[in-house]
Write a protein that holds these residues in place. Structure first.
Motif, PDB file in Angstrom:
ATOM      1  N   LEU A  42       0.811  -1.218   0.000  1.00  0.00           N
ATOM      2  CA  LEU A  42       0.000   0.000   0.000  1.00  0.00           C
ATOM      3  C   LEU A  42       0.843   1.266   0.000  1.00  0.00           C
ATOM      4  O   LEU A  42       0.624   2.163  -0.811  1.00  0.00           O
ATOM      5  N   VAL A  43       1.787   1.343   0.922  1.00  0.00           N
ATOM      6  CA  VAL A  43       2.559   2.582   1.071  1.00  0.00           C
ATOM      7  C   VAL A  43       3.768   2.592   0.150  1.00  0.00           C
ATOM      8  O   VAL A  43       4.018   3.566  -0.548  1.00  0.00           O
ATOM      9  N   GLY A  44       4.522   1.494   0.143  1.00  0.00           N
ATOM     10  CA  GLY A  44       5.736   1.448  -0.673  1.00  0.00           C
ATOM     11  C   GLY A  44       5.457   1.576  -2.155  1.00  0.00           C
ATOM     12  O   GLY A  44       5.973   2.462  -2.836  1.00  0.00           O
ATOM     13  N   ALA A  45       4.620   0.685  -2.669  1.00  0.00           N
ATOM     14  CA  ALA A  45       4.316   0.724  -4.097  1.00  0.00           C
ATOM     15  C   ALA A  45       3.218   1.732  -4.411  1.00  0.00           C
ATOM     16  O   ALA A  45       3.267   2.411  -5.440  1.00  0.00           O
ATOM     17  N   GLY A  46       2.234   1.829  -3.525  1.00  0.00           N
ATOM     18  CA  GLY A  46       1.112   2.726  -3.776  1.00  0.00           C
ATOM     19  C   GLY A  46       1.489   4.189  -3.847  1.00  0.00           C
ATOM     20  O   GLY A  46       0.915   4.954  -4.616  1.00  0.00           O
ATOM     21  N   SER A  47       2.497   4.594  -3.063  1.00  0.00           N
ATOM     22  CA  SER A  47       2.882   6.010  -3.068  1.00  0.00           C
ATOM     23  C   SER A  47       3.511   6.429  -4.385  1.00  0.00           C
ATOM     24  O   SER A  47       3.494   7.603  -4.731  1.00  0.00           O
ATOM     25  N   SER A  48       4.052   5.476  -5.136  1.00  0.00           N
ATOM     26  CA  SER A  48       4.606   5.841  -6.439  1.00  0.00           C
ATOM     27  C   SER A  48       3.547   5.781  -7.540  1.00  0.00           C
ATOM     28  O   SER A  48       3.744   6.342  -8.609  1.00  0.00           O
ATOM     29  N   LEU A  49       2.422   5.136  -7.270  1.00  0.00           N
ATOM     30  CA  LEU A  49       1.374   4.999  -8.276  1.00  0.00           C
ATOM     31  C   LEU A  49       0.204   5.956  -8.064  1.00  0.00           C
ATOM     32  O   LEU A  49      -0.412   6.396  -9.026  1.00  0.00           O
ATOM     33  N   VAL A  50      -0.113   6.252  -6.817  1.00  0.00           N
ATOM     34  CA  VAL A  50      -1.275   7.077  -6.487  1.00  0.00           C
ATOM     35  C   VAL A  50      -0.794   8.340  -5.778  1.00  0.00           C
ATOM     36  O   VAL A  50       0.035   8.271  -4.881  1.00  0.00           O
ATOM     37  N   THR A  51      -1.333   9.463  -6.185  1.00  0.00           N
ATOM     38  CA  THR A  51      -0.959  10.727  -5.561  1.00  0.00           C
ATOM     39  C   THR A  51      -1.931  11.049  -4.440  1.00  0.00           C
ATOM     40  O   THR A  51      -3.105  11.304  -4.669  1.00  0.00           O
ATOM     41  N   LEU A  52      -1.423  10.984  -3.216  1.00  0.00           N
ATOM     42  CA  LEU A  52      -2.173  11.366  -2.022  1.00  0.00           C
ATOM     43  C   LEU A  52      -1.303  12.327  -1.223  1.00  0.00           C
ATOM     44  O   LEU A  52      -0.079  12.247  -1.280  1.00  0.00           O
ATOM     45  N   PRO A  53      -1.919  13.219  -0.478  1.00  0.00           N
ATOM     46  CA  PRO A  53      -1.099  14.035   0.425  1.00  0.00           C
ATOM     47  C   PRO A  53      -0.493  13.159   1.521  1.00  0.00           C
ATOM     48  O   PRO A  53      -0.943  12.035   1.757  1.00  0.00           O
ATOM     49  N   ASP A  54       0.524  13.677   2.194  1.00  0.00           N
ATOM     50  CA  ASP A  54       1.190  12.909   3.249  1.00  0.00           C
ATOM     51  C   ASP A  54       0.216  12.444   4.316  1.00  0.00           C
ATOM     52  O   ASP A  54       0.315  11.315   4.804  1.00  0.00           O
ATOM     53  N   TRP A  55      -0.753  13.299   4.699  1.00  0.00           N
ATOM     54  CA  TRP A  55      -1.699  12.901   5.734  1.00  0.00           C
ATOM     55  C   TRP A  55      -2.607  11.773   5.246  1.00  0.00           C
ATOM     56  O   TRP A  55      -3.090  10.968   6.031  1.00  0.00           O
ATOM     57  N   GLY A  56      -2.838  11.685   3.949  1.00  0.00           N
ATOM     58  CA  GLY A  56      -3.636  10.585   3.400  1.00  0.00           C
ATOM     59  C   GLY A  56      -2.934   9.247   3.588  1.00  0.00           C
ATOM     60  O   GLY A  56      -3.550   8.251   3.980  1.00  0.00           O
ATOM     61  N   TRP A  57      -1.633   9.229   3.337  1.00  0.00           N
ATOM     62  CA  TRP A  57      -0.856   8.010   3.550  1.00  0.00           C
ATOM     63  C   TRP A  57      -0.737   7.698   5.035  1.00  0.00           C
ATOM     64  O   TRP A  57      -0.677   6.533   5.431  1.00  0.00           O
ATOM     65  N   LEU A  58      -0.714   8.742   5.859  1.00  0.00           N
ATOM     66  CA  LEU A  58      -0.699   8.522   7.303  1.00  0.00           C
ATOM     67  C   LEU A  58      -1.993   7.839   7.752  1.00  0.00           C
ATOM     68  O   LEU A  58      -1.963   6.910   8.561  1.00  0.00           O
ATOM     69  N   LEU A  59      -3.125   8.252   7.209  1.00  0.00           N
ATOM     70  CA  LEU A  59      -4.407   7.615   7.549  1.00  0.00           C
ATOM     71  C   LEU A  59      -4.463   6.169   7.065  1.00  0.00           C
ATOM     72  O   LEU A  59      -4.967   5.292   7.775  1.00  0.00           O
ATOM     73  N   VAL A  60      -3.934   5.909   5.871  1.00  0.00           N
ATOM     74  CA  VAL A  60      -3.882   4.532   5.359  1.00  0.00           C
ATOM     75  C   VAL A  60      -3.039   3.669   6.289  1.00  0.00           C
ATOM     76  O   VAL A  60      -3.427   2.560   6.668  1.00  0.00           O
ATOM     77  N   SER A  61      -1.881   4.184   6.677  1.00  0.00           N
ATOM     78  CA  SER A  61      -0.990   3.439   7.568  1.00  0.00           C
ATOM     79  C   SER A  61      -1.615   3.244   8.948  1.00  0.00           C
ATOM     80  O   SER A  61      -1.451   2.183   9.565  1.00  0.00           O
ATOM     81  N   ALA A  62      -2.317   4.247   9.442  1.00  0.00           N
ATOM     82  CA  ALA A  62      -2.978   4.131  10.747  1.00  0.00           C
ATOM     83  C   ALA A  62      -4.082   3.077  10.698  1.00  0.00           C
ATOM     84  O   ALA A  62      -4.266   2.320  11.659  1.00  0.00           O
ATOM     85  N   ALA A  63      -4.802   2.999   9.593  1.00  0.00           N
ATOM     86  CA  ALA A  63      -5.858   1.984   9.454  1.00  0.00           C
ATOM     87  C   ALA A  63      -5.262   0.576   9.458  1.00  0.00           C
ATOM     88  O   ALA A  63      -5.785  -0.329  10.117  1.00  0.00           O
ATOM     89  N   VAL A  64      -4.161   0.383   8.742  1.00  0.00           N
ATOM     90  CA  VAL A  64      -3.495  -0.928   8.732  1.00  0.00           C
ATOM     91  C   VAL A  64      -2.975  -1.257  10.125  1.00  0.00           C
ATOM     92  O   VAL A  64      -3.110  -2.387  10.614  1.00  0.00           O
ATOM     93  N   THR A  65      -2.394  -0.268  10.797  1.00  0.00           N
ATOM     94  CA  THR A  65      -1.853  -0.476  12.139  1.00  0.00           C
ATOM     95  C   THR A  65      -2.955  -0.834  13.125  1.00  0.00           C
ATOM     96  O   THR A  65      -2.796  -1.759  13.932  1.00  0.00           O
ATOM     97  N   THR A  66      -4.073  -0.143  13.066  1.00  0.00           N
ATOM     98  CA  THR A  66      -5.189  -0.432  13.971  1.00  0.00           C
ATOM     99  C   THR A  66      -5.742  -1.827  13.730  1.00  0.00           C
ATOM    100  O   THR A  66      -6.007  -2.573  14.674  1.00  0.00           O
TER     101      THR A  66
END
Length: 130
Positions: A42-66
């Motif tokens: 999601l974060v490693g490959a997805g960040s190069s394919l999908v443009t999200l702001p930094d806080w968007g990736w933080l929310l994705v990572s927080a959801a996976v962590t939770t």
């Protein structure tokens, strides 16, 4: 034939409403491995394919962590949060897997991910305490 034999047909009740954290510790390495793979994709490959702001990736990572921390012990939950921060720092904030501390921004990321890891753990403690 069955004189004096009592049969209890009532369904048995569990002794606890929610399993204790110690009963879930055996799944820690598996949960960490799955969380790492999901974060890497999601974060490693997805960040190069999908443009999200930094806080968007933080929310994705927080959801996976939770999600991962709801299935494991406190130590494994915090390790999952650390893995999420490493992915965010390496691929989203700095790019190309380069790790650097960026002061307040990284402190905020660490705090959000640690809080995301501890929410299910706190919920487990409250359920067991009841």
């Amino acid at each position: 034939m069955l004189d004096g034999v009592l049969v209890d047909l009532r369904p048995s009740r569990p002794t606890h409403a929610y399993p204790a954290a110690s009963s879930l510790r055996g799944s820690g390495p598996v949960v960490l491995a799955v969380a790492f793979a999901v974060l890497l994709v999601l974060v490693g490959a997805g960040s190069s394919l999908v443009t999200l702001p930094d806080w968007g990736w933080l929310l994705v990572s927080a959801a996976v962590t939770t999600t991962a921390s709801s299935q494991t012990s406190t130590g494994s939950a915090l390790l999952t949060a650390l893995l999420a921060w490493l992915m965010l720092n390496g691929f989203v904030a700095n790019g190309f897997g380069e790790l650097r501390w960026q002061g307040r921004e990284d402190l905020l990321r660490v705090l959000v991910l640690a809080a995301a890891a501890m929410v299910p753990q706190a919920g487990r403690v409250v359920r067991v305490a009841r």
